[in-house]
Design an enzyme around this catalytic site. Sequence first.
Site, short mmCIF file in Angstrom:
data_model
loop_
_atom_site.label_atom_id
_atom_site.label_comp_id
_atom_site.label_asym_id
_atom_site.label_seq_id
_atom_site.Cartn_x
_atom_site.Cartn_y
_atom_site.Cartn_z
N ASN A 143 38.70 4.79 -31.17
CA ASN A 143 37.25 4.69 -31.34
C ASN A 143 36.76 6.08 -31.69
OD1 ASN A 143 34.47 4.39 -31.09
ND2 ASN A 143 34.59 3.14 -29.24
N ARG A 192 37.80 1.28 -34.61
CA ARG A 192 36.38 1.03 -34.74
C ARG A 192 35.90 1.67 -36.04
NH1 ARG A 192 31.64 4.60 -32.62
NH2 ARG A 192 29.84 3.23 -32.89
N HIS A 239 26.46 -0.85 -33.34
CA HIS A 239 26.86 -1.12 -31.96
C HIS A 239 27.21 -2.59 -31.75
CE1 HIS A 239 24.58 2.70 -30.52
NE2 HIS A 239 25.86 2.96 -30.72
N ARG A 279 20.15 12.45 -33.12
CA ARG A 279 19.44 11.73 -34.18
C ARG A 279 18.01 11.45 -33.75
NH1 ARG A 279 23.74 7.13 -34.76
NH2 ARG A 279 25.12 8.47 -33.57
N ARG A 316 22.99 14.51 -19.58
CA ARG A 316 23.27 15.08 -18.26
C ARG A 316 22.66 16.46 -18.12
NH1 ARG A 316 29.59 13.93 -19.08
NH2 ARG A 316 28.89 14.77 -21.09
N GLU A 331 34.36 -1.35 -25.55
CA GLU A 331 34.60 -1.53 -26.98
C GLU A 331 36.09 -1.54 -27.29
OE1 GLU A 331 31.05 0.52 -29.38
OE2 GLU A 331 31.81 1.79 -27.76
#
Length: 392
Positions: free
Chosen positions: A9, A88, A177, A238, A281, A378
């Site tokens: 991924n 992915r 997604h 973004r 975080r 995923e």
Amino acid sequence: MAGRILVLNTGSSSIKYELVDMRTRERPARGLVERIGEERGRLTHHAGDGPPYVREGPFPGHGEGLDAVMEAFEMAGPELDPVAVGHRVVHGGTRFTEAVLIDDEVIGAIEELAPLAPLHNPVNLTGIRVARTAFPGVPQVAVFDTAFQLTLPPEAYTYAVPRDWRERLGVRRFGFHGTSCAYVSRRAAAFLGRDLAGLNLIVLHLGNGASATAISGGLSVDTSMGMTPLEGLVMGTRSGDVDPALGGYLARVDGMDARRAESALDRHGGLLALAGTGDMREVRARDDAEARLALAVYTRRIRKYVGAYYALLGRVDAIVFTGGVGEHDAATRAESLAGLDRLGIAVDPALNAAASPDERAVSPPGAEVAVLVIPTDEEWEIARQAVALIGP
């Protein structure tokens, strides 16, 4: 399926990987290369019950990151002998409606679609090329994030732009997604003990990339990301939604060309632009004006989309938080749904604050709209689709 599936991924700034045994559902190895392209890059590789194998970066690019992944298997095991590699791939356009075996023609098509996902398709291709070299003769499978979103109705995917743009240039909403949405929507139905075909869900995938998706009966009916992954929610780097005239304004007053403006919105927007870091975080750890504004902008945008999708769906059975931020940041969950009590949406403070890696409800018992935390997987979804394609 005899043997194991290696899942890669490859994200915009990270590489997640897992070795998945589809017979036993065990994960003999998993790992993460994070902060690719930054000075503080780090690889963490888990194999067995011992301490993780850790390698500090930096990793200048995804090629170096993938080389480090192969080295981690050599240094810490287990033996890497996959029967297939699942990848992915973010953007499949309208061509790829399901998982496909990768050949040179598929690689060419993914490359052609790179302008629609400039942060993702090129690095997805890097992962594919490295894996094809490392495992010659092993089937490689591409699983597309856009495939799940191709059920959008015309009124959801059509932009009000000139016909020539839509018909000749293929300008439309795609959404992303999808791999995560496919997995968590099924898990949400199982958690609720309901048939997915009868559920209306709002899935909030909040990570470095972030999106909201309205799902009715297991099908996507609207989603916040658009023709590219730039539209919609505020993300790590973004911007999400901005005035479409912004590019023209910047060209007039600053001489900025389209490529530079797009790169700035993709790579230097979002939390990074507002707080100086794209890591939630780090933003949460601060208490200054910039951090507070960044959090307010971030959660307000989510709340706006939740309200819009509630109106679109007419009835919402559950709101599902997933992704790194959605799963682990209780404050973001609470702030994103604050003030929606009249819609039957509420978060129980104690349930929400309790840290857990498990699927769980964080809404009050008996709430009209369930608020769920469903850890996305995923990698499992990609492995599942790979096995479905190549057969037993």
